[in-house]
Design a protein around this motif. Sequence first.
Motif, PDB file in Angstrom:
ATOM      1  N   ASP A  66       0.849  -1.183   0.000  1.00 47.18           N
ATOM      2  CA  ASP A  66       0.000   0.000   0.000  1.00 47.18           C
ATOM      3  C   ASP A  66       0.891   1.241   0.000  1.00 47.18           C
ATOM      4  O   ASP A  66       1.681   1.451   0.925  1.00 47.18           O
ATOM      5  CB  ASP A  66      -0.898  -0.029   1.237  1.00 47.18           C
ATOM      6  CG  ASP A  66      -1.881   1.139   1.268  1.00 47.18           C
ATOM      7  OD1 ASP A  66      -1.814   2.002   0.365  1.00 47.18           O
ATOM      8  OD2 ASP A  66      -2.685   1.193   2.210  1.00 47.18           O
ATOM      9  N   ALA A  67       0.754   2.076  -1.018  1.00 48.03           N
ATOM     10  CA  ALA A  67       1.601   3.265  -1.132  1.00 48.03           C
ATOM     11  C   ALA A  67       1.421   4.207   0.049  1.00 48.03           C
ATOM     12  O   ALA A  67       2.352   4.929   0.423  1.00 48.03           O
ATOM     13  CB  ALA A  67       1.293   4.001  -2.437  1.00 48.03           C
ATOM     14  N   SER A  68       0.246   4.184   0.674  1.00 56.02           N
ATOM     15  CA  SER A  68       0.016   5.101   1.785  1.00 56.02           C
ATOM     16  C   SER A  68       0.912   4.774   2.979  1.00 56.02           C
ATOM     17  O   SER A  68       1.288   5.673   3.742  1.00 56.02           O
ATOM     18  CB  SER A  68      -1.459   5.040   2.221  1.00 56.02           C
ATOM     19  OG  SER A  68      -1.790   3.747   2.713  1.00 56.02           O
ATOM     20  N   GLN A  69       1.291   3.496   3.135  1.00 56.10           N
ATOM     21  CA  GLN A  69       2.205   3.137   4.220  1.00 56.10           C
ATOM     22  C   GLN A  69       3.568   3.784   3.993  1.00 56.10           C
ATOM     23  O   GLN A  69       4.157   4.354   4.916  1.00 56.10           O
ATOM     24  CB  GLN A  69       2.358   1.616   4.288  1.00 56.10           C
ATOM     25  CG  GLN A  69       1.119   0.860   4.739  1.00 56.10           C
ATOM     26  CD  GLN A  69       1.352  -0.636   4.715  1.00 56.10           C
ATOM     27  OE1 GLN A  69       1.162  -1.303   3.699  1.00 56.10           O
ATOM     28  NE2 GLN A  69       1.767  -1.173   5.843  1.00 56.10           N
ATOM     29  N   ALA A  70       4.078   3.668   2.781  1.00 57.00           N
ATOM     30  CA  ALA A  70       5.365   4.283   2.458  1.00 57.00           C
ATOM     31  C   ALA A  70       5.283   5.800   2.578  1.00 57.00           C
ATOM     32  O   ALA A  70       6.231   6.455   3.043  1.00 57.00           O
ATOM     33  CB  ALA A  70       5.804   3.874   1.059  1.00 57.00           C
ATOM     34  N   GLU A  71       4.157   6.377   2.177  1.00 59.61           N
ATOM     35  CA  GLU A  71       3.974   7.831   2.263  1.00 59.61           C
ATOM     36  C   GLU A  71       4.034   8.296   3.713  1.00 59.61           C
ATOM     37  O   GLU A  71       4.677   9.316   4.024  1.00 59.61           O
ATOM     38  CB  GLU A  71       2.641   8.227   1.626  1.00 59.61           C
ATOM     39  CG  GLU A  71       2.291   9.705   1.757  1.00 59.61           C
ATOM     40  CD  GLU A  71       3.262  10.601   0.993  1.00 59.61           C
ATOM     41  OE1 GLU A  71       3.464  11.748   1.421  1.00 59.61           O
ATOM     42  OE2 GLU A  71       3.820  10.148  -0.032  1.00 59.61           O
ATOM     43  N   ARG A  72       3.399   7.559   4.611  1.00 61.78           N
ATOM     44  CA  ARG A  72       3.400   7.968   6.018  1.00 61.78           C
ATOM     45  C   ARG A  72       4.813   7.917   6.596  1.00 61.78           C
ATOM     46  O   ARG A  72       5.222   8.816   7.345  1.00 61.78           O
ATOM     47  CB  ARG A  72       2.460   7.052   6.826  1.00 61.78           C
ATOM     48  CG  ARG A  72       0.981   7.328   6.593  1.00 61.78           C
ATOM     49  CD  ARG A  72       0.138   6.648   7.655  1.00 61.78           C
ATOM     50  NE  ARG A  72       0.246   5.199   7.590  1.00 61.78           N
ATOM     51  CZ  ARG A  72      -0.532   4.413   6.839  1.00 61.78           C
ATOM     52  NH1 ARG A  72      -1.481   4.970   6.083  1.00 61.78           N
ATOM     53  NH2 ARG A  72      -0.396   3.110   6.854  1.00 61.78           N
ATOM     54  N   ILE A  73       5.561   6.863   6.271  1.00 60.30           N
ATOM     55  CA  ILE A  73       6.927   6.747   6.774  1.00 60.30           C
ATOM     56  C   ILE A  73       7.785   7.894   6.243  1.00 60.30           C
ATOM     57  O   ILE A  73       8.525   8.540   6.995  1.00 60.30           O
ATOM     58  CB  ILE A  73       7.530   5.388   6.376  1.00 60.30           C
ATOM     59  CG1 ILE A  73       6.792   4.249   7.103  1.00 60.30           C
ATOM     60  CG2 ILE A  73       9.027   5.339   6.693  1.00 60.30           C
ATOM     61  CD1 ILE A  73       7.186   2.866   6.651  1.00 60.30           C
ATOM     62  N   ALA A  74       7.677   8.152   4.939  1.00 58.43           N
ATOM     63  CA  ALA A  74       8.465   9.238   4.340  1.00 58.43           C
ATOM     64  C   ALA A  74       8.101  10.575   4.957  1.00 58.43           C
ATOM     65  O   ALA A  74       8.989  11.387   5.275  1.00 58.43           O
ATOM     66  CB  ALA A  74       8.245   9.260   2.834  1.00 58.43           C
TER      67      ALA A  74
END
Length: 346
Positions: free
Chosen positions: A252-260
């Motif tokens: 899920d791209a949103s997981q990577a977005e939150r970490i970034a």
Amino acid sequence: MSGGTPCYKMLDVLCPMHVVLDQSGKIGFAGPTAKKLLPGRSLVGLGFLDIFEIKRPHAIETFEALRQKTGMKLHLRFRDPPHRELKGVLMEGPETGQVIVNLSFGISVADAVRDYKLTSADFAATDLTIEMLYLVEAKSAAMEASRQLNVRLQGARVEAEAQALTDTLTGLKNRRAMDQALEGLVASGESFAAMLIDLDYFKAVNDTLGHAAGDFVLGQVASIMLRETRTRDTVARVGGDEFVLLLREIDDASQAERIARRIINLLSEPMIFEGARCKISASAGTAMSRDYKIVSADQMLVDADLALYQSKKNGRGRHTFYAADLLQPPAEEPAPEIGAPASKQA
């Protein structure tokens, strides 16, 4: 029958594993080593043939038959488990009707020494078993020394391998470790994200406050990245101020977005070094393995680098996902490669 007479004291020294039988075939005296043959029990008072079975010569069932074998080599074993086998020789004793049996373990002496916890003091000084015990002890000492050396060598090898995969300044994984982890993720087939992060304005910290301040900032950056990722993720420093995050099991791209976003927000806060404010920001670009029909480690890094360039182009301090419609960087300002400084203002 007295074990305190000079005769028996002499036997204790010359053949400590002997027993003295009376006229009825009962054990009247046992040498110091013979006493250890029945742990927790005393041999004295027991019938010799009640304890031992004579295997050779055959057909010895009575004490009188045994007495006839004076001077012969006996092969015998305990009647009770574990039925340890012994060797022996029988001779007439100094008193009327006495029989002295001198026992030995034969070739099973090494097992007997271990099982009965015997030492060199349990054998006659001239017994070859003493030499064997010295050899066994020497061998054991050598094997233990070898084992300890192998443990140290193994520890040194593990430490050397860990150092070869670690960035000495930050304690993060280095480029080599990142490459290994990335290849492993590609081979596993699991979904993951490859995120490139480049520090903005880091050169200004080094130029104005010195390399000690720059090293301090890199240490703080490493701590933040480790804190905001999971233990199963890989955080690596692959260049002076460039980092790669391999985020496992992310589809899920949103997981990577939150970490970034968390990392970028934290890195935008000033860091205080010896009273001075170190102000940096960070730009990030991410490629998701789910977006590839055939996942290639090299291609994902190239695409994540292109997304990183787009973040810088759009004003720094932001995160961009790779997409096929991202513009290639102009020829005069090529996209930075992993391990080389990214394009930045300072």
